[in-house]
Write a protein that holds these residues in place. Structure first.
Motif, mmCIF file in Angstrom:
data_model
loop_
_atom_site.group_PDB
_atom_site.id
_atom_site.type_symbol
_atom_site.label_atom_id
_atom_site.label_comp_id
_atom_site.label_asym_id
_atom_site.label_seq_id
_atom_site.Cartn_x
_atom_site.Cartn_y
_atom_site.Cartn_z
ATOM 1 N N LYS A 1 -2.763 11.832 -0.086
ATOM 2 C CA LYS A 1 -2.482 10.655 0.738
ATOM 3 C C LYS A 1 -0.985 10.400 0.773
ATOM 4 N N THR B 1 -10.983 -1.803 8.361
ATOM 5 C CA THR B 1 -10.790 -0.381 8.631
ATOM 6 C C THR B 1 -9.314 -0.056 8.526
ATOM 7 N N THR B 2 -8.956 0.842 7.629
ATOM 8 C CA THR B 2 -7.577 1.266 7.479
ATOM 9 C C THR B 2 -7.423 2.695 7.996
ATOM 10 N N GLU C 1 -1.003 4.709 4.043
ATOM 11 C CA GLU C 1 -2.184 3.932 4.389
ATOM 12 C C GLU C 1 -1.738 2.786 5.283
ATOM 13 N N LEU D 1 -10.680 4.800 7.203
ATOM 14 C CA LEU D 1 -11.354 4.511 5.950
ATOM 15 C C LEU D 1 -11.898 3.096 6.015
ATOM 16 N N GLN D 2 -13.192 2.941 5.719
ATOM 17 C CA GLN D 2 -13.783 1.606 5.644
ATOM 18 C C GLN D 2 -13.521 1.069 4.244
ATOM 19 N N ASN D 3 -12.526 0.208 4.140
ATOM 20 C CA ASN D 3 -12.112 -0.312 2.840
ATOM 21 C C ASN D 3 -12.736 -1.686 2.620
ATOM 22 N N GLN D 4 -13.816 -1.724 1.879
ATOM 23 C CA GLN D 4 -14.553 -2.972 1.670
ATOM 24 C C GLN D 4 -13.883 -3.892 0.655
ATOM 25 N N LYS D 5 -12.940 -3.368 -0.112
ATOM 26 C CA LYS D 5 -12.276 -4.175 -1.132
ATOM 27 C C LYS D 5 -11.036 -4.878 -0.593
ATOM 28 N N LEU D 6 -10.568 -4.488 0.564
ATOM 29 C CA LEU D 6 -9.317 -5.005 1.102
ATOM 30 C C LEU D 6 -9.592 -6.077 2.145
ATOM 31 N N ASP E 1 0.817 -1.216 0.000
ATOM 32 C CA ASP E 1 0.000 0.000 0.000
ATOM 33 C C ASP E 1 0.851 1.267 0.000
ATOM 34 N N ILE F 1 -5.698 6.324 7.006
ATOM 35 C CA ILE F 1 -5.131 7.116 5.918
ATOM 36 C C ILE F 1 -4.442 8.342 6.510
#
Length: 656
Positions: free
Chosen positions: A631, A620-621, A634, A610-615, A592, A623
């Motif tokens: 940015k 929750t990541t 991450e 950030l709510q990262n639904q693809k990861l 990342d 940033i």
């Protein structure tokens, strides 16, 4: 005649057969840890998990980790050794480790835990077939360590010379194998009510009593765990000799005339005189758990004094921010005070699991939330990092930095591995993961302790009434916790709800770590929508009142992003910051952050979630953005790193 062909088709057929209806263990069976502790844990078998994080992990353990580990044990000759020892198969010792027997026991223990909440006749029958094979390897007098039965001249390496029974106990692992057998037999008995494995274990334990307690052999195990195993057998059988032998093995340590007189095996001085966490970290934490059992069951003040001193030394001076234990690859050992390297950190997965076992016992003895704080940090970080999301790839060590050059994973690779010649960590995870529900709640008289925040429900009888409790939360990603209360009739009950140390600006007990940006937000508690005042007792918010059906407690925990700094005496972390949110430690991974080696933090970097639904299926990541809203970093939860292959890693970042 048994052969390898018997097992593989059966194993393949078992992989998908672990899901079934739910069943409770008979209510008259005590927890295998509770004993005479002042506080009793609510049995894991009574607690139904509905939590996304832990439900997924327990399900993966059940359908992937346990079946694949049984298969690995078969492929690597673990089962064959019992048959060879019993004369049912010809051949030499298979495998490379003197403790290979213990892998079979640990996977059985994990399967037994899974059976408790998910009964399955096929898996039960399969376990019985393996227990039959184990019985074949047991000698007539109860002795059971297959490699010694097969060949007393066998030596896998220089560190374990050949010899007969009980020779070279500092390295032979005979008593270590026995300890894991006892723990597995206890779990199997509690899960199934069958005594076939328990009978094997008690026959072996009776032999140990005759040799080491009543006989002339005054030696003790180099690798501890037989002590806690004997305690579990004692709690089931009520046979005092087992408990006395556990204490005997501890009391025997520190004899300067014994070949074992070394810090590596915690035998450098009598256990009641020890005040520092030293030596091999897994052996140490298992021993400290056993010492806590003895402190509680004998109400022994000398043991209490020792475990308190050792605990403070470990937590205040030798504890990683990720909940790991063991600074050095050399000896898989604790280092000196404040010796906490990152790239070469060891932090064996087994050590983190052992740390959970120990701190849970400390809580049961003293009822202080600080022990659950330490437990939770290990649980959500170092334990979870030990196993990949696929359920079949593992870390042995768990470093806090990776430069893609230092091969940290068992000194061989940079990525998770499907198995190791020394496979203690994968099989330890098999047995630990399904036991997690047992750490959520505990009780003492008419007190209910809520220790961990995990969506779950259970039913418990108290003096005043039978209560049905349901917890709903998105923790560790969200700080709201709802506890729904349904007594059979209106009745009093004191709820002791843990206030996590991280929520009151104390990442860990002591001064090893602190927050650069303390928030000092209050913990808010509501009953039926109305905010209530509460007393604090040993780190618990206490709400004591009469409860009616439909009552609800709601707690709000502040989930700020925290910047953690280490004590200045930790040389490697001076001028650096780690990030955490709630109980989760975060890290930067090269996948990342292509410029990971050049990233630093300063006051201008703004951090947000950030709510990262693809990861990783959704997580929750954190940033980091500069003044131009660009940015610059991450961060992902530490336990998720290396699930995308080899990558650079940093937990501690330069801070200026």
């Amino acid at each position: 005649m048994y052969s390898r062909k018997v097992f593989v088709p059966l194993l393949l057929g078992m992989v998908v057969l672990l899901i079934c209806c739910q069943r409770k263990v008979n209510s008259d069976k005590e927890s295998t840890v509770a004993g005479n502790y002042p506080i009793k844990g609510v049995l894991f078998s009574k607690v139904k998990i509905q939590d996304q994080l832990w439900s997924e992990r327990i399900e993966t353990n059940k359908t992937v980790t346990i079946p694949s580990s049984f298969a690995k044990c078969e492929e690597n000759g673990r089962m064959d050794n019992f048959l060879i020892a019993g004369g049912k198969m010809e051949g030499k010792v298979k495998g490379k480790m003197v403790f290979d027997d213990s892998d079979v026991y640990k996977v059985i223990e994990g399967a037994a835990y899974s059976l408790t909440t998910n009964p399955d006749p096929a898996i039960g029958a399969y376990m019985d077939s393996i227990i039959d094979i184990i019985s074949i390897g047991q000698e007539d007098d109860g002795y059971l360590t297959t490699y010694k039965t097969i060949d007393t001249t066998y030596s896998p390496s220089f560190w374990c010379p050949p010899g007969g029974r009980w020779q070279n106990l500092n390295r032979s692992h005979e008593l270590y194998n026995a300890g894991h057998m006892y723990e597995a037999a206890a779990a199997h008995y509690l899960a199934t009510g069958k005594s076939n494995f328990l009978d094997i274990a008690t026959k072996n334990a009776d032999l140990l009593v005759s040799v080491f307690r009543k006989g002339s052999n005054k030696d003790f195990p180099g690798h501890q765990i037989v002590e806690t195993g004997l305690v579990k057998l004692y709690l089931i059988t009520k046979k005092q000799e087992y408990l006395d032998l556990a204490k005997h093995f501890l009391d025997a340590r520190g004899d300067s005339t014994n070949v074992q007189h070394e810090a590596y095996t915690q035998s450098h001085k009598p256990v009641v005189e020890q005040d520092e966490a030293v030596g091999h970290a897994v052996r140490a934490a298992y021993m400290y758990a056993g010492m806590t059992d003895i402190a509680a069951l004998y109400n022994d003040e000398a043991y209490k004094k020792a475990i308190n001193a050792i605990w403070e030394n470990m937590v205040y001076k030798k504890f990683y921010i990720t909940g790991g234990l063991g600074a050095r690859h050399d000896g898989e050992a604790f280092g000196d005070n404040y010796e906490l390297p990152n790239l070469t950190a060891y932090n064996e997965t087994c050590a983190a699991i052992a740390n959970v076992y120990w701190n849970y016992r400390m809580f049961l003895l003293y009822g202080d939330s600080k022990y659950i704080d330490v437990l939770e940090r290990s649980l959500y970080n170092n334990v979870l990092s030990g196993i990949g999301l696929d359920g079949k790839s593992f870390f042995y060590p768990n470093p806090l930095s990776c430069d893609l050059e230092y091969k940290f994973n068992s000194m061989e690779t940079l990525t998770r591995q499907p198995w190791f010649d020394c496979s203690c960590c994968p099989t330890n995870l098999c047995r630990f993961i399904p036991s997690v529900p047992g750490y959520i709640y505990a009780n003492q008289d008419d007190k209910l302790f809520v220790n961990l925040f995990v969506s779950s429900e259970f039913e418990q009888e108290f003096k005043s009434s039978i209560f049905k409790i349901k917890q709903e939360t998105a923790y560790p990603w969200d700080g709201r916790v709802d506890i729904k209360i349904n007594p059979e009739q209106k009745a009093p009950l004191a709820f002791y709800i843990r206030i996590p140390g991280w929520a009151i600006d104390r990442p860990v007990p002591g001064d090893l770590y602190a927050y650069e940006n303390p928030s000092r937000k209050e913990i808010a508690l509501f009953v039926n929508g109305e905010r209530v005042k509460y007393q604090v007792d040993k780190g618990y918010a206490v709400i004591n009142r009469e409860w009616s059906k439909g009552d609800k407690i709601t707690m709000y925990l502040p989930m700020d992003i925290k910047k953690v700094k280490a004590n200045n005496l930790v040389e490697e972390d001076r001028g650096k910051i780690a990030l955490e949110r709630g109980p989760i430690v975060y890290c930067l991974e090269g996948a990342d952050n292509p410029e990971i080696d050049n990233i630093s933090l300063n006051q201008e970097v703004q951090l947000k979630t950030l709510q990262n639904q693809k990861l990783f299926g959704g997580t929750t990541t954190i940033i980091g953005e500069n003044a131009k809203s660009e940015k610059v970093l991450e961060a992902i939860p530490y336990y998720l790193w290396n699930n995308r292959g080899a990558s650079k890693l940093k937990v501690w970042l330069p801070f200026n």
